[in-house]
Motif scaffolding. Sequence first.
Motif, PDB file in Angstrom:
ATOM      1  N   GLU B  58       0.888  -1.171   0.000  1.00  0.00           N
ATOM      2  CA  GLU B  58       0.000   0.000   0.000  1.00  0.00           C
ATOM      3  C   GLU B  58       0.918   1.211   0.000  1.00  0.00           C
ATOM      4  OE1 GLU B  58      -3.110  -0.029   3.332  1.00  0.00           O
ATOM      5  OE2 GLU B  58      -1.672  -1.563   3.921  1.00  0.00           O
ATOM      6  N   ASN B  59       0.384   2.347  -0.400  1.00  0.00           N
ATOM      7  CA  ASN B  59       1.181   3.562  -0.343  1.00  0.00           C
ATOM      8  C   ASN B  59       1.142   4.105   1.091  1.00  0.00           C
ATOM      9  OD1 ASN B  59       2.840   5.435  -1.419  1.00  0.00           O
ATOM     10  ND2 ASN B  59       1.209   6.711  -2.281  1.00  0.00           N
ATOM     11  N   ILE B  60       2.266   4.024   1.789  1.00  0.00           N
ATOM     12  CA  ILE B  60       2.279   4.375   3.218  1.00  0.00           C
ATOM     13  C   ILE B  60       2.900   5.755   3.448  1.00  0.00           C
ATOM     14  CG2 ILE B  60       3.176   3.716   5.500  1.00  0.00           C
ATOM     15  CD1 ILE B  60       1.083   1.725   4.473  1.00  0.00           C
ATOM     16  N   GLU B  61       2.198   6.561   4.246  1.00  0.00           N
ATOM     17  CA  GLU B  61       2.712   7.875   4.670  1.00  0.00           C
ATOM     18  C   GLU B  61       2.933   7.803   6.173  1.00  0.00           C
ATOM     19  OE1 GLU B  61       2.992  11.056   3.219  1.00  0.00           O
ATOM     20  OE2 GLU B  61       2.136  10.718   1.218  1.00  0.00           O
ATOM     21  N   VAL B  62       4.151   8.027   6.611  1.00  0.00           N
ATOM     22  CA  VAL B  62       4.465   7.904   8.038  1.00  0.00           C
ATOM     23  C   VAL B  62       4.517   9.283   8.689  1.00  0.00           C
ATOM     24  CG1 VAL B  62       6.092   6.979   9.730  1.00  0.00           C
ATOM     25  CG2 VAL B  62       5.804   5.817   7.554  1.00  0.00           C
ATOM     26  N   ILE B  63       3.831   9.416   9.824  1.00  0.00           N
ATOM     27  CA  ILE B  63       3.846  10.676  10.587  1.00  0.00           C
ATOM     28  C   ILE B  63       4.845  10.522  11.734  1.00  0.00           C
ATOM     29  CG2 ILE B  63       2.473  12.217  12.062  1.00  0.00           C
ATOM     30  CD1 ILE B  63      -0.016  10.946  10.518  1.00  0.00           C
ATOM     31  N   GLY B  64       5.829  11.409  11.800  1.00  0.00           N
ATOM     32  CA  GLY B  64       6.867  11.322  12.836  1.00  0.00           C
ATOM     33  C   GLY B  64       6.581  12.232  14.009  1.00  0.00           C
ATOM     34  N   CYS B  65       7.164  11.919  15.167  1.00  0.00           N
ATOM     35  CA  CYS B  65       6.916  12.706  16.385  1.00  0.00           C
ATOM     36  C   CYS B  65       7.699  14.010  16.369  1.00  0.00           C
ATOM     37  CB  CYS B  65       7.270  11.907  17.631  1.00  0.00           C
ATOM     38  SG  CYS B  65       9.006  11.440  17.731  1.00  0.00           S
ATOM     39  N   SER B  66       8.708  14.098  15.507  1.00  0.00           N
ATOM     40  CA  SER B  66       9.618  15.230  15.573  1.00  0.00           C
ATOM     41  C   SER B  66      10.495  15.240  14.331  1.00  0.00           C
ATOM     42  CB  SER B  66      10.500  15.049  16.825  1.00  0.00           C
ATOM     43  OG  SER B  66      11.580  15.917  16.826  1.00  0.00           O
ATOM     44  N   ARG B  67      10.863  16.423  13.874  1.00  0.00           N
ATOM     45  CA  ARG B  67      11.945  16.499  12.903  1.00  0.00           C
ATOM     46  C   ARG B  67      13.197  16.291  13.726  1.00  0.00           C
ATOM     47  NH1 ARG B  67      11.319  21.486   8.770  1.00  0.00           N
ATOM     48  NH2 ARG B  67       9.150  21.118   8.219  1.00  0.00           N
ATOM     49  N   THR B  68      14.115  15.509  13.268  1.00  0.00           N
ATOM     50  CA  THR B  68      15.426  15.543  13.941  1.00  0.00           C
ATOM     51  C   THR B  68      16.401  16.048  12.896  1.00  0.00           C
ATOM     52  OG1 THR B  68      15.880  13.221  13.435  1.00  0.00           O
ATOM     53  CG2 THR B  68      14.963  13.682  15.607  1.00  0.00           C
ATOM     54  N   ASP B  69      17.432  16.760  13.338  1.00  0.00           N
ATOM     55  CA  ASP B  69      18.408  17.335  12.414  1.00  0.00           C
ATOM     56  C   ASP B  69      19.259  16.253  11.772  1.00  0.00           C
ATOM     57  OD1 ASP B  69      17.515  19.757  13.249  1.00  0.00           O
ATOM     58  OD2 ASP B  69      19.303  20.269  14.411  1.00  0.00           O
ATOM     59  N   SER B  70      19.914  16.639  10.717  1.00  0.00           N
ATOM     60  CA  SER B  70      20.900  15.803  10.056  1.00  0.00           C
ATOM     61  C   SER B  70      21.897  15.256  11.082  1.00  0.00           C
ATOM     62  CB  SER B  70      21.630  16.696   9.037  1.00  0.00           C
ATOM     63  OG  SER B  70      22.593  15.973   8.353  1.00  0.00           O
ATOM     64  N   LYS B  71      22.150  13.975  11.048  1.00  0.00           N
ATOM     65  CA  LYS B  71      23.140  13.259  11.872  1.00  0.00           C
ATOM     66  C   LYS B  71      22.720  13.029  13.337  1.00  0.00           C
ATOM     67  CE  LYS B  71      27.126  14.285   9.004  1.00  0.00           C
ATOM     68  NZ  LYS B  71      26.929  13.009   8.272  1.00  0.00           N
ATOM     69  N   VAL B  72      21.556  13.561  13.733  1.00  0.00           N
ATOM     70  CA  VAL B  72      21.080  13.337  15.106  1.00  0.00           C
ATOM     71  C   VAL B  72      20.530  11.906  15.206  1.00  0.00           C
ATOM     72  CG1 VAL B  72      19.303  14.023  16.796  1.00  0.00           C
ATOM     73  CG2 VAL B  72      20.633  15.770  15.579  1.00  0.00           C
ATOM     74  N   HIS B  73      20.720  11.286  16.366  1.00  0.00           N
ATOM     75  CA  HIS B  73      20.311   9.896  16.576  1.00  0.00           C
ATOM     76  C   HIS B  73      18.986   9.808  17.356  1.00  0.00           C
ATOM     77  CE1 HIS B  73      24.473   9.237  15.534  1.00  0.00           C
ATOM     78  NE2 HIS B  73      24.828  10.032  16.540  1.00  0.00           N
TER      79      HIS B  73
END
Lengths: 267, 267
Positions: B58-73
Amino acid sequence: MWNIDQIYSWRNNLVDKFKNIKLEIQYNGANYYGWQKQRNHISVQEVLQKKLTQLLKENIEVIGCSRTDSKVHALKYVCNFKSKTNIPCEKIKYALNPLLPDDIVVLDSIEVDEMFHSRYSCVGKTYVYKILSREVRPVFGREGIYHYKDYLCVDKMKVAAKYFIGKHDFNAFKSSGSSVKTTIRTIQSINIIKKQQEITIEVTGDGFLYNMVRIIVGTLIQVGINKIEPEYIQTILKNKDRKLAGPTAPAEGLYLKEIYFSKKDLL
Amino acid sequence: MWNIDQIYSWRNNLVDKFKNIKLEIQYNGANYYGWQKQRNHISVQEVLQKKLTQLLKENIEVIGCSRTDSKVHALKYVCNFKSKTNIPCEKIKYALNPLLPDDIVVLDSIEVDEMFHSRYSCVGKTYVYKILSREVRPVFGREGIYHYKDYLCVDKMKVAAKYFIGKHDFNAFKSSGSSVKTTIRTIQSINIIKKQQEITIEVTGDGFLYNMVRIIVGTLIQVGINKIEPEYIQTILKNKDRKLAGPTAPAEGLYLKEIYFSKKDLL
C-alpha cells in the motif's frame, strides 16, 4: 631469570643510552587481526611500530602486554619500546597521535625503569565483555558489542560466575592452538552488571589462556539460557574437557580494560 | 481542534477500515539528513516509508513525532501510519526489520486509537547529549559522541543548568530558519552526569525550538570552560538574543531519548 629482551636491553645500554618508554594506548580492534604482528594481516603492533619508526627515525620494536585476538578491543593496552630519542617522553603522545589511524590512540607516554617489560612485568589483567541483550538488533556500536537475542537470566549467571573464582586448572576453557607450560590460572573476580539492555561481564585474573575469557562468557551464556545449571561449572573445571564448556563468544564484545604491574593493585 | 491529518483519518475510516499503527524505532542518524523527507537527501522517513510500502503493498505515509536534524540519533522515536493490512500489528516489526538497513530498527509495532497522531499527541520529549571529555580523540563510537578536549567544570555546568528550568522565552536558544508561533517553552529538567570521561546532559521539555538543545549544550560548555558564569544564563534568557548564547553543539552528540504522550509521564 634473565630473558632475551632483558639481555638485549642491557647490551644496548652499554653501547648507548637508551630510554625505555611505556605507552598506554586504546584501540578499536574491529579492523585489526589482533595486537601481534603477522604476515599478510594488519595488526596494531605493526601500525604502531611503523609510525614510531617514522616519528623517531630509529628502527622501533614494540613489546606488548598481551596478544589480543583478531577484532578484540583495548580500553587500555600497555606496551614499551627502547629509543635514543631526544623528544621528551611525555610529548611523544602528542607527536604520535596525529600520525595514527582513527582507531588507535595513545593515552599516555612516559619513561620507565629500564627493566620494565610490558609482558613479563604484567601480573594481571581485567577484561570486560559487552552483551546487548534484546530481541532486535543493535544500531549503535555494532562492532563493539555482542548481540544476544534470547533472554539471559543474569541472576543465574552471577551464581555460576562464583565457581570460577580462585586457582583452577582452566584446561576446559582454552582453545587449541597455543602451547603453554601450565593451564592453571587464578581468577580474582567476575562481576556481572545489567544496565537496561546491556550486560557487562568483567573478569580479573593473573593470566588468561587462549580464548579463556570468551569461553567463560560463552559458558555463562549457556547458564543464562538455562542450558546448564550454575553448579555444572565445577564439573567442567574438574573434567578439564573443552567439549563440556560453552562455545567461544564472538571477539567483538571483548575489551582489554586494565593491566596490573603490581600484585597490590590486582587484589 | 481538527487538523488535516485527523480529517483525512476520519474520511479513510468511512471508506474502509484503516488501522492506525504506531512504531517505536531506534536509529543511528550518522548517515541521514534527519527524519524529515526531502529532495536530494536521504532521510529516515523516506527509507521507512519505502520499506513499509514494499512490505504492505500500500502507499504508506508515516507521521513522525519530531523532525530531527541531520546526523542526530534516536534511542526511541515514535511514528504512526494508517494501513489496511491484515498482518497482525505486533508482527510488523519482525517483517520490517530484515528489510531495513543496519542503522534503523523497529523496537515495537502496535495498533493504537485512530486519533493518535505522533506529532500532535506528543506532550514532551527527553533529549540526551553525549560528550567525551578528554584530551585525546575517541576510538569508539566516534559518530555518536562529541569530543571536547578542554577541561569542563561539571559542577559549574550543573549550577547553570538550573536557570533553564521552568517556563521561559527561549528565543536566544533558537537557530534562524524555522517559523514558530511562540518561542516560549517549558523545561522540566536538565540532568548532567559525569561518568569517567563521558558527560551526559539530559534535557526534558514540553517542546523544543530549532537547535534548542544543541544551543543549550553549547552554552553549558561555555560555562564549563569558564567563559561565562552560570548566572549569565538569566541575562541571555532575558535579552532573548541568540548572539549572547554559546555556539550550537555538533549534531553527532545528540539523541532523542524519550517521547511523552501523557502529561503525567512528563512530570
